[in-house]
Design a protein around this motif. Structure first.
Motif, PDB file in Angstrom:
ATOM      1  N   ALA A   1       0.915  -1.655   0.268  1.00  0.00           N
ATOM      2  CA  ALA A   1       0.133  -0.111   0.244  1.00  0.00           C
ATOM      3  C   ALA A   1       1.372   1.205  -0.003  1.00  0.00           C
ATOM      4  CB  ALA A   1      -1.202   0.046   1.701  1.00  0.00           C
ATOM      5  N   GLY A   2       1.961   0.844  -0.172  1.00  0.00           N
ATOM      6  CA  GLY A   2       3.025   2.545  -0.621  1.00  0.00           C
ATOM      7  C   GLY A   2       3.192   2.723   0.717  1.00  0.00           C
ATOM      8  N   LEU A   3       3.016   2.062   2.332  1.00  0.00           N
ATOM      9  CA  LEU A   3       3.293   2.808   3.725  1.00  0.00           C
ATOM     10  C   LEU A   3       5.130   2.236   3.957  1.00  0.00           C
ATOM     11  CD1 LEU A   3       0.423   0.821   5.972  1.00  0.00           C
ATOM     12  CD2 LEU A   3       0.655   3.624   4.833  1.00  0.00           C
ATOM     13  N   GLU A   4       5.383   2.710   4.506  1.00  0.00           N
ATOM     14  CA  GLU A   4       6.751   3.360   4.829  1.00  0.00           C
ATOM     15  C   GLU A   4       7.503   2.307   6.064  1.00  0.00           C
ATOM     16  OE1 GLU A   4      10.837   5.451   6.947  1.00  0.00           O
ATOM     17  OE2 GLU A   4       8.501   6.366   7.047  1.00  0.00           O
ATOM     18  N   VAL A   5       8.699   0.564   5.266  1.00  0.00           N
ATOM     19  CA  VAL A   5       8.195  -0.683   6.354  1.00  0.00           C
ATOM     20  C   VAL A   5       9.923  -0.478   6.386  1.00  0.00           C
ATOM     21  CG1 VAL A   5       7.909  -2.520   5.651  1.00  0.00           C
ATOM     22  CG2 VAL A   5       6.417  -1.722   5.120  1.00  0.00           C
ATOM     23  N   ASP A   6       9.934  -0.660   7.746  1.00  0.00           N
ATOM     24  CA  ASP A   6      10.894  -1.196   7.725  1.00  0.00           C
ATOM     25  C   ASP A   6      11.552  -2.064   9.295  1.00  0.00           C
ATOM     26  OD1 ASP A   6      14.180  -1.288   8.274  1.00  0.00           O
ATOM     27  OD2 ASP A   6      13.939   0.930   8.536  1.00  0.00           O
ATOM     28  N   ASN A   7      11.790  -3.325   8.666  1.00  0.00           N
ATOM     29  CA  ASN A   7      10.962  -4.571   9.930  1.00  0.00           C
ATOM     30  C   ASN A   7      10.789  -3.929  10.455  1.00  0.00           C
ATOM     31  OD1 ASN A   7      12.274  -6.087  12.421  1.00  0.00           O
ATOM     32  ND2 ASN A   7      13.062  -4.538  13.461  1.00  0.00           N
ATOM     33  N   GLY A   8       8.922  -4.148   9.952  1.00  0.00           N
ATOM     34  CA  GLY A   8       8.087  -4.316  10.298  1.00  0.00           C
ATOM     35  C   GLY A   8       7.140  -2.821   9.657  1.00  0.00           C
ATOM     36  N   VAL A   9       5.942  -2.087  10.289  1.00  0.00           N
ATOM     37  CA  VAL A   9       5.212  -1.207  10.049  1.00  0.00           C
ATOM     38  C   VAL A   9       6.562   0.003  10.677  1.00  0.00           C
ATOM     39  CG1 VAL A   9       3.833  -0.226   9.231  1.00  0.00           C
ATOM     40  CG2 VAL A   9       3.602  -2.419   9.334  1.00  0.00           C
ATOM     41  N   LYS A  10       6.517   0.650  10.321  1.00  0.00           N
ATOM     42  CA  LYS A  10       6.822   2.309  10.381  1.00  0.00           C
ATOM     43  C   LYS A  10       6.583   2.769  11.514  1.00  0.00           C
ATOM     44  CE  LYS A  10      11.529   4.018  10.735  1.00  0.00           C
ATOM     45  NZ  LYS A  10      12.504   4.078  10.342  1.00  0.00           N
ATOM     46  N   THR A  11       6.072   3.294  12.652  1.00  0.00           N
ATOM     47  CA  THR A  11       5.381   4.403  12.954  1.00  0.00           C
ATOM     48  C   THR A  11       5.725   5.339  13.923  1.00  0.00           C
ATOM     49  OG1 THR A  11       5.080   3.538  15.416  1.00  0.00           O
ATOM     50  CG2 THR A  11       3.774   2.494  13.610  1.00  0.00           C
ATOM     51  N   ASP A  12       4.997   6.594  14.489  1.00  0.00           N
ATOM     52  CA  ASP A  12       5.434   7.455  15.182  1.00  0.00           C
ATOM     53  C   ASP A  12       5.200   6.660  16.579  1.00  0.00           C
ATOM     54  OD1 ASP A  12       2.916   7.714  15.295  1.00  0.00           O
ATOM     55  OD2 ASP A  12       3.415  10.018  14.648  1.00  0.00           O
ATOM     56  N   ARG A  13       5.557   7.875  17.512  1.00  0.00           N
ATOM     57  CA  ARG A  13       5.372   7.914  18.911  1.00  0.00           C
ATOM     58  C   ARG A  13       3.685   7.377  19.437  1.00  0.00           C
ATOM     59  NH1 ARG A  13       8.091  11.852  21.697  1.00  0.00           N
ATOM     60  NH2 ARG A  13       9.311  12.186  19.779  1.00  0.00           N
ATOM     61  N   HIS A  14       2.936   8.039  18.941  1.00  0.00           N
ATOM     62  CA  HIS A  14       1.579   7.561  18.292  1.00  0.00           C
ATOM     63  C   HIS A  14       0.820   5.924  17.909  1.00  0.00           C
ATOM     64  CE1 HIS A  14       1.669  12.090  20.016  1.00  0.00           C
ATOM     65  NE2 HIS A  14       2.323  12.186  18.881  1.00  0.00           N
ATOM     66  N   LEU A  15       1.892   5.772  17.272  1.00  0.00           N
ATOM     67  CA  LEU A  15       1.826   4.583  16.576  1.00  0.00           C
ATOM     68  C   LEU A  15       1.174   4.637  15.225  1.00  0.00           C
ATOM     69  CD1 LEU A  15       0.427   2.497  19.631  1.00  0.00           C
ATOM     70  CD2 LEU A  15       3.019   2.902  18.450  1.00  0.00           C
ATOM     71  N   ARG A  16       0.673   5.728  14.611  1.00  0.00           N
ATOM     72  CA  ARG A  16       0.301   6.000  13.170  1.00  0.00           C
ATOM     73  C   ARG A  16       1.843   5.808  11.865  1.00  0.00           C
ATOM     74  NH1 ARG A  16      -1.689  11.989  14.136  1.00  0.00           N
ATOM     75  NH2 ARG A  16       0.557  12.255  14.058  1.00  0.00           N
ATOM     76  N   THR A  17       1.198   5.358  11.461  1.00  0.00           N
ATOM     77  CA  THR A  17       2.663   5.069   9.630  1.00  0.00           C
ATOM     78  C   THR A  17       2.489   6.618   9.028  1.00  0.00           C
ATOM     79  OG1 THR A  17       0.384   4.644   8.746  1.00  0.00           O
ATOM     80  CG2 THR A  17       1.107   3.191   9.720  1.00  0.00           C
ATOM     81  N   SER A  18       3.229   5.993   8.433  1.00  0.00           N
ATOM     82  CA  SER A  18       3.686   7.358   7.588  1.00  0.00           C
ATOM     83  C   SER A  18       2.300   7.710   6.454  1.00  0.00           C
ATOM     84  CB  SER A  18       4.130   6.815   6.261  1.00  0.00           C
ATOM     85  OG  SER A  18       4.221   5.846   5.602  1.00  0.00           O
ATOM     86  N   ASP A  19       1.179   6.562   6.502  1.00  0.00           N
ATOM     87  CA  ASP A  19      -0.176   7.464   6.358  1.00  0.00           C
ATOM     88  C   ASP A  19      -1.127   8.050   7.786  1.00  0.00           C
ATOM     89  OD1 ASP A  19      -2.938   6.619   4.200  1.00  0.00           O
ATOM     90  OD2 ASP A  19      -3.681   7.461   5.817  1.00  0.00           O
ATOM     91  N   PRO A  20      -0.994   9.321   7.210  1.00  0.00           N
ATOM     92  CA  PRO A  20      -2.210   9.507   8.515  1.00  0.00           C
ATOM     93  C   PRO A  20      -3.193   9.418   8.801  1.00  0.00           C
ATOM     94  CG  PRO A  20      -2.569  10.887   7.207  1.00  0.00           C
ATOM     95  CD  PRO A  20      -1.882  10.281   6.352  1.00  0.00           C
ATOM     96  N   ASP A  21      -4.151   8.490   8.811  1.00  0.00           N
ATOM     97  CA  ASP A  21      -5.158   7.447   8.428  1.00  0.00           C
ATOM     98  C   ASP A  21      -4.612   5.694   9.091  1.00  0.00           C
ATOM     99  OD1 ASP A  21      -6.908   9.730   9.049  1.00  0.00           O
ATOM    100  OD2 ASP A  21      -6.731   9.409   6.689  1.00  0.00           O
ATOM    101  N   VAL A  22      -3.033   5.694   8.925  1.00  0.00           N
ATOM    102  CA  VAL A  22      -3.230   4.287   9.359  1.00  0.00           C
ATOM    103  C   VAL A  22      -2.666   3.944  10.220  1.00  0.00           C
ATOM    104  CG1 VAL A  22      -2.010   1.980   8.327  1.00  0.00           C
ATOM    105  CG2 VAL A  22      -3.176   2.920   6.474  1.00  0.00           C
ATOM    106  N   TYR A  23      -3.059   3.183  11.601  1.00  0.00           N
ATOM    107  CA  TYR A  23      -1.591   2.970  12.138  1.00  0.00           C
ATOM    108  C   TYR A  23      -1.036   1.411  12.942  1.00  0.00           C
ATOM    109  CZ  TYR A  23      -3.616   7.107  14.045  1.00  0.00           C
ATOM    110  OH  TYR A  23      -4.070   9.283  13.671  1.00  0.00           O
ATOM    111  N   ALA A  24      -0.299   1.946  13.188  1.00  0.00           N
ATOM    112  CA  ALA A  24       0.150  -0.136  13.136  1.00  0.00           C
ATOM    113  C   ALA A  24       0.521  -0.400  15.609  1.00  0.00           C
ATOM    114  CB  ALA A  24       1.299  -0.544  12.293  1.00  0.00           C
ATOM    115  N   ALA A  25       0.011  -1.532  15.274  1.00  0.00           N
ATOM    116  CA  ALA A  25       0.591  -1.934  16.871  1.00  0.00           C
ATOM    117  C   ALA A  25       0.438  -3.736  16.466  1.00  0.00           C
ATOM    118  CB  ALA A  25      -0.706  -1.576  17.640  1.00  0.00           C
ATOM    119  N   GLY A  26       1.529  -3.814  17.648  1.00  0.00           N
ATOM    120  CA  GLY A  26       1.326  -5.365  18.459  1.00  0.00           C
ATOM    121  C   GLY A  26       2.959  -5.858  17.672  1.00  0.00           C
ATOM    122  N   ASP A  27       3.445  -7.064  16.879  1.00  0.00           N
ATOM    123  CA  ASP A  27       4.660  -7.865  16.913  1.00  0.00           C
ATOM    124  C   ASP A  27       4.832  -6.620  15.318  1.00  0.00           C
ATOM    125  OD1 ASP A  27       4.309  -9.640  19.486  1.00  0.00           O
ATOM    126  OD2 ASP A  27       5.020 -11.402  17.023  1.00  0.00           O
TER     127      ASP A  27
END
Ligand SMILES: Cc1cc2nc3c(=O)[nH]c(=O)nc-3n(C[C@H](O)[C@H](O)[C@H](O)COP(=O)(O)OP(=O)(O)OC[C@H]3O[C@@H](n4cnc5c(N)ncnc54)[C@H](O)[C@@H]3O)c2cc1C
Ligand SMILES: NC(=O)c1ccc[n+]([C@@H]2O[C@H](COP(=O)([O-])OP(=O)(O)OC[C@H]3O[C@@H](n4cnc5c(N)ncnc54)[C@H](O)[C@@H]3O)[C@@H](O)[C@H]2O)c1
Length: 421
Positions: free
Chosen positions: A265-291
């Motif tokens: 989907a074009g999200l930033e991925v590097d050893n998993g889905v990269k997120t900021d401290r709020h667990l928000r990915t490179s897309d502001p409406d997509v978040y990631a958590a867990g493994d």
């Protein structure tokens, strides 16, 4: 073309699309729970490719594998919880693709679901052993409950079990297999078990533990082939020509984060889905958590990806609050995990990169398996592991968060309270 099924809908701040969670396991179920606890009244659609409702994996290599924890105890919530909390649970269907611009996900069963916010809790998948013969019957991996059932069936008294990998899966399965009366050989590529997580000093404790329980531990070995007869595995051939006879081979050589969907989907991925401290990915409406999440951690000032239960319990709470627009939703918990092997129970709190420490300090009786180990760098505590010693994770966590330089002598002295080190 399949129509858009927006799942349950509900008004929340003017949104009528649901929050969609991909991955219906521990992380996904905890996210749905956290959204409701935070007062969100809109739609929640929880999509999982497994057919089981969300369950916890730790029992699969411990109590459930040993037949001591009944199946009904492994689930995150009772079956009626989802309807009671108006969570639309779609099981046995995977998300095939994400359209971030259109705010929709496409399912493998041809449906589409629109989302206001999307949370990825897709977890991780076992790495496969890349050798000839690895696709035969009797070569077993452990991730899902049905995998645990298959391994349980193989753990008969006298059965010869070869375990490839002396990580968490390998050691916990070895302990369960010995308890079931099987003969166990563990084949590990490195010189000690759990070496990259624990380092040499504490890894040795686990090597001694398993040897004392009759496990044949072989370190520094390379698996060349899994031999077989009529499509069923019957042994392992090592690169040095040694063979190990086996009725079943359990492979636990690590996992890979299930980040393919995000990457496509074009999200930033590097050893998993990269997120900021709020667990928000490179897309502001997509978040990631867990493994699957490689999240920026404010305490460690870098991205870390944690493959443990507590992270999959706690990160979704932050992700849920962040998706609801709460700016103070920041994930800064210190990683924590636990293990049970034979009569050794341990908890670990902290985070250390392989070779990221310069000293290990022990407090207590290492030979009796009743101690706390501390990993230090520059006199600061990075992590601590309590082995058959309890109720100490809070003070250890405080030592880590404080980042203060400690006196190693006082740290080692069981008469000095941890809060006064
Ligand atoms: C046998 C075992 C024992 C463990 N024991 C411990 C322990 O003692 N202590 C500890 O701290 N940790 C332990 N862990 C680790 C812990 O279980 C994991 O960290 C935790 O399960 C991670 O949860 P998660 O929800 O992030 O991912 P997962 O549990 O991996 O769940 C992800 C879910 O998403 C689904 N999924 C993936 N892709 C898609 C898609 N495209 N569409 C729909 N669904 C999808 C998967 O099928 C899966 O159901 C253990 C793990 C295993 C396997
Ligand atoms: N108590 C716990 O916290 C617990 C228990 C079980 C599983 N888990 C989680 O489950 C996941 C999978 O566990 P795991 O044990 O497979 O992974 P792991 O990363 O803990 O250990 C993998 C081990 O396999 C070894 N290895 C890698 N390739 C090899 C090869 N070709 N031949 C021999 N050895 C090889 C590695 O050196 C390492 O020791 C991890 O995320 C882990 O954290 C956690």
């Amino acid at each position: 073309m399949a129509g858009t099924d927006s799942g349950t809908t509900g008004a929340d701040g003017g949104q009528d699309r649901p929050i969609v969670i991909v991955g219906a396991s521990l992380g996904g179920a905890k996210a749905a729970e956290a959204l409701r606890e935070a007062g969100y009244r809109g739609g929640i659609v929880l999509i999982g490719e497994e057919h089981e409702r969300p369950y916890e994996r730790p029992p699969l290599s411990k109590g459930y594998l040993l037949g001591k924890t009944p199946r009904e105890k492994i689930y995150v919530h009772p079956p009626q919880w989802y309807a009671e909390h108006e969570v639309t649970l779609r099981l046995g269907t995977a998300v095939d693709s994400i359209d971030p611009a259109g705010h929709t996900v496409t399912l493998t069963d041809d449906g589409r679901v629109a989302y206001a916010k999307l949370l990825l809790t897709t977890g991780s998948m076992p790495r496969r052993l890349p050798v000839p013969g690895a696709d035969q019957d009797g070569v077993l991996y452990l991730r899902r409950v049905e995998d645990s059932d298959r391994i349980k069936a193989a753990l008969r008294p006298g059965a010869r079990i070869a375990v490839v990998g002396a990580g968490w899966i390998g050691l916990e399965v070895a302990a369960a297999a010995r308890e079931a009366g099987a003969e166990v050989t563990v084949l590990e590529a490195l010189e000690l078990p759990l070496l990259r997580v624990l380092g040499r000093e504490v890894a040795q404790v686990f090597a001694d533990l398993h040897r004392e329980h009759g496990v044949d531990l072989r370190f520094g070995v390379k698996v060349a082939e899994l031999t077989g007869d009529g499509g069923t595995v019957n042994g392992v051939r090592l690169a040095d020509g040694t063979t190990v006879a086996a009725d079943a081979v359990v492979v636990g050589i690590g996992i890979a984060p299930a980040a393919g969907l995000a990457e496509a989907a074009g999200l930033e991925v590097d050893n998993g889905v990269k997120t900021d401290r709020h667990l928000r990915t490179s897309d502001p409406d997509v978040y990631a958590a867990g493994d699957v999440a490689n999240a920026y951690h404010p305490l460690f000032e870098r991205h870390i990806r944690v493959e443990h239960w507590a992270n999959a319990v706690n990160q979704p709470q932050t992700a849920a609050r962040a998706m609801l627009g709460q700016p103070d939703a920041v994930y800064d918990r210190v990683p924590y995990f636990f293990t049970d092997q034979y009569d050794l129970g341990a908890e670990y709190v902290g985070y250390v990169e392989p070779d990221g420490y310069d000293r290990v300090v022990f407090r207590g009786d290492v030979k009796a398996n009743e101690f706390i180990a501390f990993w230090l760098s520059g006199g600061r505590v990075l992590a601590g592991m309590n082995v058959n010693v309890w109720d100490v994770t809070d003070p250890i966590r405080e030592l880590i968060i404080s980042k203060r330089v400690v006196d190693a002598g006082r740290l080692a002295n069981p008469n000095v309270p941890l809060g006064e080190v």
